[in-house]
Scaffold this motif. Sequence first.
Motif, PDB file in Angstrom:
ATOM      1  N   LEU A 127      45.189  36.045  50.853  1.00 29.61           N
ATOM      2  CA  LEU A 127      43.995  35.210  51.012  1.00 29.61           C
ATOM      3  C   LEU A 127      43.564  34.635  49.668  1.00 29.61           C
ATOM      4  O   LEU A 127      43.189  33.463  49.571  1.00 29.61           O
ATOM      5  N   ALA A 128      43.654  35.461  48.617  1.00 30.14           N
ATOM      6  CA  ALA A 128      43.313  34.980  47.277  1.00 30.14           C
ATOM      7  C   ALA A 128      44.236  33.826  46.883  1.00 30.14           C
ATOM      8  O   ALA A 128      43.779  32.815  46.340  1.00 30.14           O
ATOM      9  N   ASN A 129      45.523  33.950  47.202  1.00 29.18           N
ATOM     10  CA  ASN A 129      46.477  32.867  46.898  1.00 29.18           C
ATOM     11  C   ASN A 129      46.159  31.596  47.689  1.00 29.18           C
ATOM     12  O   ASN A 129      46.219  30.495  47.153  1.00 29.18           O
ATOM     13  N   ASN A 155      39.614  35.861  36.857  1.00 31.07           N
ATOM     14  CA  ASN A 155      40.386  34.782  37.471  1.00 31.07           C
ATOM     15  C   ASN A 155      41.789  35.246  37.824  1.00 31.07           C
ATOM     16  O   ASN A 155      42.273  36.224  37.294  1.00 31.07           O
ATOM     17  N   GLY A 156      42.418  34.504  38.727  1.00 32.47           N
ATOM     18  CA  GLY A 156      43.804  34.792  39.092  1.00 32.47           C
ATOM     19  C   GLY A 156      43.947  36.160  39.728  1.00 32.47           C
ATOM     20  O   GLY A 156      43.027  36.670  40.353  1.00 32.47           O
ATOM     21  N   ALA A 157      45.116  36.766  39.559  1.00 36.59           N
ATOM     22  CA  ALA A 157      45.397  38.055  40.171  1.00 36.59           C
ATOM     23  C   ALA A 157      44.509  39.133  39.536  1.00 36.59           C
ATOM     24  O   ALA A 157      44.388  39.188  38.315  1.00 36.59           O
ATOM     25  N   ARG A 158      43.888  39.934  40.366  1.00 33.61           N
ATOM     26  CA  ARG A 158      42.988  40.968  39.850  1.00 33.61           C
ATOM     27  C   ARG A 158      43.644  42.337  39.957  1.00 33.61           C
ATOM     28  O   ARG A 158      44.320  42.623  40.937  1.00 33.61           O
ATOM     29  N   ASN A 159      43.404  43.139  38.972  1.00 31.88           N
ATOM     30  CA  ASN A 159      44.037  44.440  38.916  1.00 31.88           C
ATOM     31  C   ASN A 159      42.978  45.534  38.993  1.00 31.88           C
ATOM     32  O   ASN A 159      42.104  45.635  38.125  1.00 31.88           O
ATOM     33  N   ARG A 160      43.084  46.341  40.068  1.00 34.20           N
ATOM     34  CA  ARG A 160      42.091  47.383  40.322  1.00 34.20           C
ATOM     35  C   ARG A 160      41.957  48.400  39.196  1.00 34.20           C
ATOM     36  O   ARG A 160      40.983  49.137  39.146  1.00 34.20           O
ATOM     37  N   THR A 161      42.962  48.483  38.350  1.00 37.00           N
ATOM     38  CA  THR A 161      42.907  49.503  37.307  1.00 37.00           C
ATOM     39  C   THR A 161      42.447  48.948  35.955  1.00 37.00           C
ATOM     40  O   THR A 161      42.326  49.685  34.984  1.00 37.00           O
ATOM     41  N   ALA A 196      35.319  43.339  47.830  1.00 35.81           N
ATOM     42  CA  ALA A 196      34.439  42.295  47.291  1.00 35.81           C
ATOM     43  C   ALA A 196      34.825  41.948  45.858  1.00 35.81           C
ATOM     44  O   ALA A 196      34.889  40.768  45.483  1.00 35.81           O
ATOM     45  N   VAL A 197      35.112  42.964  45.039  1.00 36.03           N
ATOM     46  CA  VAL A 197      35.458  42.694  43.634  1.00 36.03           C
ATOM     47  C   VAL A 197      36.865  42.087  43.553  1.00 36.03           C
ATOM     48  O   VAL A 197      37.162  41.298  42.661  1.00 36.03           O
ATOM     49  N   THR A 198      37.729  42.430  44.496  1.00 36.41           N
ATOM     50  CA  THR A 198      39.078  41.860  44.522  1.00 36.41           C
ATOM     51  C   THR A 198      39.050  40.372  44.839  1.00 36.41           C
ATOM     52  O   THR A 198      39.837  39.591  44.305  1.00 36.41           O
ATOM     53  N   LEU A 199      38.124  39.956  45.728  1.00 34.35           N
ATOM     54  CA  LEU A 199      38.173  38.587  46.245  1.00 34.35           C
ATOM     55  C   LEU A 199      37.088  37.646  45.723  1.00 34.35           C
ATOM     56  O   LEU A 199      37.331  36.453  45.578  1.00 34.35           O
ATOM     57  N   GLY A 200      35.896  38.175  45.495  1.00 35.16           N
ATOM     58  CA  GLY A 200      34.747  37.286  45.289  1.00 35.16           C
ATOM     59  C   GLY A 200      34.662  36.647  43.921  1.00 35.16           C
ATOM     60  O   GLY A 200      35.010  37.247  42.908  1.00 35.16           O
ATOM     61  N   GLN A 201      34.187  35.400  43.894  1.00 35.36           N
ATOM     62  CA  GLN A 201      33.752  34.793  42.629  1.00 35.36           C
ATOM     63  C   GLN A 201      32.322  35.209  42.382  1.00 35.36           C
ATOM     64  O   GLN A 201      31.871  35.333  41.255  1.00 35.36           O
TER      65      GLN A 201
END
Length: 260
Positions: free
Chosen positions: A179-181, A227-233, A200-205
């Motif tokens: 979905l982010a892509n 921005n771009g791909a987000r990394n949970r760690t 929410a933190v993975t997807l939201g602006q």
Amino acid sequence: MPLVSFRDVEKTYRSLQGVDYHAVEHFSLDIEAGEFFCLLGPSGCGKTTVLRMLAGFEAPTAGEILMDGRPVTGASRDRAVVFQGDDSLYGWLTAIENVEFGLRMRRVPKAERRERAMRYLDLVGLTGQAQKYPAELSGGMKQRIQIARVLANEPTMLLMDEPFAALDAQTRALMQEELANIWQAERTTVLFITHDIDEAVTLGQRIGVMRAGPRSGVKGVVDVALNGARNRTDDTFLAYYRQVYAMIRDEVAAAIARTR
Ligand SMILES: Nc1ncnc2c1ncn2[C@@H]1O[C@H](COP(=O)(O)OP(=O)(O)O)[C@@H](O)[C@H]1O
Ligand SMILES: [Mg+2]
């Protein structure tokens, strides 16, 4: 001008016993064109109520909702809705026919609608599944076809109500990435509803945090400068997680206390 404005919106439900329940009150929020906005809140706080009002399925009891400066008075193709379940596909149509359905209703010529449907099936990574029927597909695939189906109609805005909640954790993570892509590629305005901070933190602006009900409203909005791909760690990801968690913690406790 924001694309969407909730102005002092209120929704009161009357129960079968005749008792009023004030689900949301003084709910105000602006959503800008092209942004990915996550609305986060504890279960029962009124998230679905807010989405249904913007979709035009229900009218506010008071206040107003504007889209492009005009009051929302009913459902429209501009605002496409994706719900949690994956059972809204037509079982007697193939994947591609499901994606084409809205275009067929609007009498888009066959060759053009095929091409558009294929493009969106491709975007959700299901080109190879075009001729399969929903019963032959996994939950995650069905949800992707639902997303392709709404995208094919090229709505101004996508309204998503916990669309991945019923999926297993791995599929959910994959779908979030996809979905982010898609959003990066299309920049369709999205209102994404979730009770999951990580999502929410993975997807939201931007993330709007709602208070526990009754009389829920927006407690605060967090700008997510990732921005771009987000990394949970990543430390920055975790910092946002903590910030949002600190805002929502008391609301979750209040929501649990209310239903005891
Ligand atoms: N049609 C309805 N009639 C009466 N109460 C409702 C109705 N829909 C929702 N509610 C109540 O309004 C509150 C908010 O519901 P909802 O918007 O579904 O919350 P969420 O999506 O955040 O879990 C809940 O307490 C729910 O019980
Ligand atoms: Mg809900």
